[in-house]
Structure formats: C-alpha cells, structure tokens
Design a protein around this motif. Structure first.
Motif, PDB file in Angstrom:
ATOM      1  N   LEU A 109      -8.605   1.237   0.047  1.00 35.39           N
ATOM      2  CA  LEU A 109      -8.566   2.607  -0.477  1.00 35.39           C
ATOM      3  C   LEU A 109      -8.995   2.701  -1.941  1.00 35.39           C
ATOM      4  O   LEU A 109      -9.419   3.769  -2.393  1.00 35.39           O
ATOM      5  N   VAL A 110      -8.871   1.606  -2.672  1.00 31.46           N
ATOM      6  CA  VAL A 110      -9.182   1.626  -4.103  1.00 31.46           C
ATOM      7  C   VAL A 110     -10.657   1.980  -4.318  1.00 31.46           C
ATOM      8  O   VAL A 110     -11.552   1.398  -3.701  1.00 31.46           O
ATOM      9  N   SER A 211      -5.680   2.853  -7.975  1.00 33.28           N
ATOM     10  CA  SER A 211      -4.898   1.700  -7.525  1.00 33.28           C
ATOM     11  C   SER A 211      -3.879   2.186  -6.501  1.00 33.28           C
ATOM     12  O   SER A 211      -3.709   3.387  -6.295  1.00 33.28           O
ATOM     13  N   VAL A 212      -3.221   1.232  -5.879  1.00 34.41           N
ATOM     14  CA  VAL A 212      -2.231   1.546  -4.839  1.00 34.41           C
ATOM     15  C   VAL A 212      -0.956   0.784  -5.137  1.00 34.41           C
ATOM     16  O   VAL A 212      -0.993  -0.395  -5.524  1.00 34.41           O
ATOM     17  N   LEU A 223      -0.452   6.308  -3.786  1.00 36.53           N
ATOM     18  CA  LEU A 223      -1.801   6.205  -4.314  1.00 36.53           C
ATOM     19  C   LEU A 223      -1.810   6.691  -5.752  1.00 36.53           C
ATOM     20  O   LEU A 223      -1.316   7.785  -6.045  1.00 36.53           O
ATOM     21  N   ASN A 224      -2.342   5.874  -6.662  1.00 38.28           N
ATOM     22  CA  ASN A 224      -2.461   6.257  -8.060  1.00 38.28           C
ATOM     23  C   ASN A 224      -3.846   6.874  -8.271  1.00 38.28           C
ATOM     24  O   ASN A 224      -4.854   6.171  -8.272  1.00 38.28           O
ATOM     25  N   LEU A 228      -4.211  12.053 -12.242  1.00 35.81           N
ATOM     26  CA  LEU A 228      -3.093  12.741 -11.592  1.00 35.81           C
ATOM     27  C   LEU A 228      -1.819  11.921 -11.552  1.00 35.81           C
ATOM     28  O   LEU A 228      -0.718  12.464 -11.635  1.00 35.81           O
ATOM     29  N   GLY A 229      -1.941  10.625 -11.405  1.00 36.40           N
ATOM     30  CA  GLY A 229      -0.759   9.795 -11.240  1.00 36.40           C
ATOM     31  C   GLY A 229      -0.520   9.468  -9.782  1.00 36.40           C
ATOM     32  O   GLY A 229      -1.441   9.524  -8.950  1.00 36.40           O
ATOM     33  N   ALA A 230       0.728   9.149  -9.450  1.00 34.58           N
ATOM     34  CA  ALA A 230       1.066   8.680  -8.112  1.00 34.58           C
ATOM     35  C   ALA A 230       1.248   9.838  -7.139  1.00 34.58           C
ATOM     36  O   ALA A 230       1.917  10.828  -7.442  1.00 34.58           O
ATOM     37  N   VAL A 231       0.637   9.694  -5.961  1.00 31.65           N
ATOM     38  CA  VAL A 231       0.759  10.671  -4.877  1.00 31.65           C
ATOM     39  C   VAL A 231       1.040   9.896  -3.598  1.00 31.65           C
ATOM     40  O   VAL A 231       0.392   8.885  -3.317  1.00 31.65           O
ATOM     41  N   ALA A 232       2.017  10.365  -2.813  1.00 28.81           N
ATOM     42  CA  ALA A 232       2.361   9.692  -1.556  1.00 28.81           C
ATOM     43  C   ALA A 232       1.202   9.785  -0.569  1.00 28.81           C
ATOM     44  O   ALA A 232       0.492  10.788  -0.511  1.00 28.81           O
ATOM     45  N   LEU A 233       1.038   8.719   0.215  1.00 32.17           N
ATOM     46  CA  LEU A 233      -0.050   8.672   1.197  1.00 32.17           C
ATOM     47  C   LEU A 233       0.067   9.810   2.214  1.00 32.17           C
ATOM     48  O   LEU A 233      -0.943  10.327   2.699  1.00 32.17           O
ATOM     49  N   SER A 234       1.310  10.239   2.515  1.00 26.20           N
ATOM     50  CA  SER A 234       1.508  11.313   3.492  1.00 26.20           C
ATOM     51  C   SER A 234       0.955  12.653   3.006  1.00 26.20           C
ATOM     52  O   SER A 234       0.746  13.563   3.815  1.00 26.20           O
ATOM     53  N   LYS A 235       0.721  12.785   1.694  1.00 26.34           N
ATOM     54  CA  LYS A 235       0.185  14.018   1.152  1.00 26.34           C
ATOM     55  C   LYS A 235      -1.346  14.035   1.115  1.00 26.34           C
ATOM     56  O   LYS A 235      -1.954  14.979   0.646  1.00 26.34           O
ATOM     57  N   VAL A 236      -1.954  12.950   1.592  1.00 24.35           N
ATOM     58  CA  VAL A 236      -3.417  12.869   1.631  1.00 24.35           C
ATOM     59  C   VAL A 236      -3.916  13.500   2.919  1.00 24.35           C
ATOM     60  O   VAL A 236      -3.464  13.156   4.018  1.00 24.35           O
ATOM     61  N   GLN A 237      -4.840  14.429   2.789  1.00 28.74           N
ATOM     62  CA  GLN A 237      -5.391  15.118   3.955  1.00 28.74           C
ATOM     63  C   GLN A 237      -6.639  14.417   4.494  1.00 28.74           C
ATOM     64  O   GLN A 237      -6.816  14.295   5.703  1.00 28.74           O
ATOM     65  N   THR A 238      -7.488  13.948   3.575  1.00 25.92           N
ATOM     66  CA  THR A 238      -8.757  13.331   3.968  1.00 25.92           C
ATOM     67  C   THR A 238      -9.040  12.133   3.097  1.00 25.92           C
ATOM     68  O   THR A 238      -8.783  12.159   1.888  1.00 25.92           O
TER      69      THR A 238
END
Length: 241
Positions: A109-110, A211-212, A223-224, A228-238
């Motif tokens: 993903l990086v 980074s992850v 996901l960093n 934006l900073g850190a976002v949970a993978l579940s909040k990724v749409q695409t």
C-alpha cells in the motif's frame, strides 16, 4: 528356630492406623514433590497434570483407594487440557500467519493513492482534485466549501440538486477569483439542506499512503496519509495506483 515378636504388643488396628498415617504423609509429600518438579514457577501444563495423576495413583491409601469416578473425571480434565493446549497452539500459528499476511499487504500500500473518508486532504494545486460527497436523500442544492490551513474560505463549489447517493465534485486548485493557490492541506466541508435543516455531509477525498502502522494487539491497520495523519483501513473506500 525361634521367632522374635517385633510388634511390641501392637494390635492389628494400631498397625493399620500407622500404615494409613504413613501412606497419607507419603501421598502428600509425593504430590508436593511432583508439583514442585513439574511446575516450578510456570503454569501447570499437561505434563505436570499427568505426573500428578500418576503420583496420586502410586501413593493412594490401599485401605481407602480413590473412587473410580474421581479418576475418570480427572482423565476427562486431562483430555480437555490437552485439547485446549492444541487449540492455543493452532490459534497462535494462525495469528502469526495473519500478521505476516497483513505485513505483506501493508508493504504493497505504501506509495499508492487511496480514497478515504476524511474532511481534509493535501492538494497539489497544479492538478485537479476529485472528491465525493455522500447525499443521504434527494436535495434541492448542495455545496462544498474549501478552506485553507488558516480556516479562510478559498472557494465554494455548487453541486446543485442531487438525488440520494454519491455526488462527485472537482476542484481545479483555483480560488474564487480563478487564481491558482499554493499546494498544501485544505479542508472540504460539504453540506445540504435536508428537511429545512443544513446538514453536514460525509466526504471522501484522495490521499497518498506514506507508511502503514500495524497493531501489535490485533487491532486495525492504520494508514499514514500524506498531510493527513493516520486513518483506519476501514475508512478507505478505494485503493488506486
């Protein structure tokens, strides 16, 4: 040939009583020794459990043997303990495999672009940014307000009337006068009037994965994202290229 009486006048009941005391002491000492040698400072395992059971069999009182039902119950406990131990080993192995798979997924993903549920994004204003606003119900009008890092309104995009679903908007990196703005982090606030009430809408914006972060306790992968900073993978749409 003469025979010497060594019982010193003890009766049969006294001899049996002394034998019972000796057996009880021997049993206690044997169990204590088995417990100490098998467990030490560690938790009681299946080997120690079996050693204690064998010691109990060896040192039981012959005049008052252990009930058969009690031994069957202890054997059932031993079988359950062995099954739980195997299950723990299997779960540990699966957990290790999952972490390896998660690490491999994270490395892929990086550097890739993702679309995540967020209200801000780092924007390279030399390119256009495409975002999405979630419309919960049909509305007569919806807008997206873009603010800079100081909270100053840069531009407002009119989405017009929209039916329920996802409404796509594009920002070309210019302000309300048409001039290009500097690259940086901008916030996007989508809103619409629903039942005569101004309602904030959920927005999905693009970002690049820097980074992850993997959880050591089995939690969700984070996901960093750039700017934006850190976002949970579940909040990724695409997940894009």
């Amino acid at each position: 040939m003469s025979v010497t009486d060594t019982t010193s006048g003890l009766t049969l009941n006294q001899i049996l009583a002394n034998s019972s005391k000796t057996t009880t002491t021997s049993t206690t000492d044997g169990l204590a020794a088995a417990t100490g040698s098998a467990t030490g400072n560690k938790a009681l395992g299946k080997d120690a459990f079996l050693q204690l059971l064998v010691t109990q069999l060896k040192n039981q009182n012959p005049l008052s043997p252990q009930d058969n039902g009690a031994f069957v119950a202890q054997l059932a406990q031993f079988s359950s303990l062995e099954g739980i131990t195997k299950l723990n080993d299997s779960v540990t192995s699966l957990s290790s495999s999952y972490k390896s798979s998660q690490a491999l997924q994270a490395s892929s993903l990086v550097g890739r672009s993702v679309v995540a549920q967020t209200g801000s994004a780092y924007v390279d204003t030399t390119k256009s940014l495409t975002g999405t606003a979630v419309i919960p119900a049909s509305v007569a009008g919806a807008t997206v307000t873009i603010n800079d890092k100081d909270g100053k309104t840069v531009k407002t995009i009119d989405l017009g009337s929209q039916s329920a679903g996802n409404a796509t908007f594009v920002w070309d990196g210019t302000d309300s006068s048409g001039a290009k703005v500097d690259p940086g982090t901008y916030t996007f606030k989508a809103s619409a009037s629903i039942d005569n009430t101004t309602t904030d809408l959920v927005t999905y914006l693009p970002a690049t994965v820097n980074s992850v972060t993997l959880s050591q306790t089995g939690g969700e992968m984070m996901l960093n994202l750039a700017g934006l900073g850190a976002v949970a993978l579940s909040k990724v749409q695409t997940i894009g290229l």
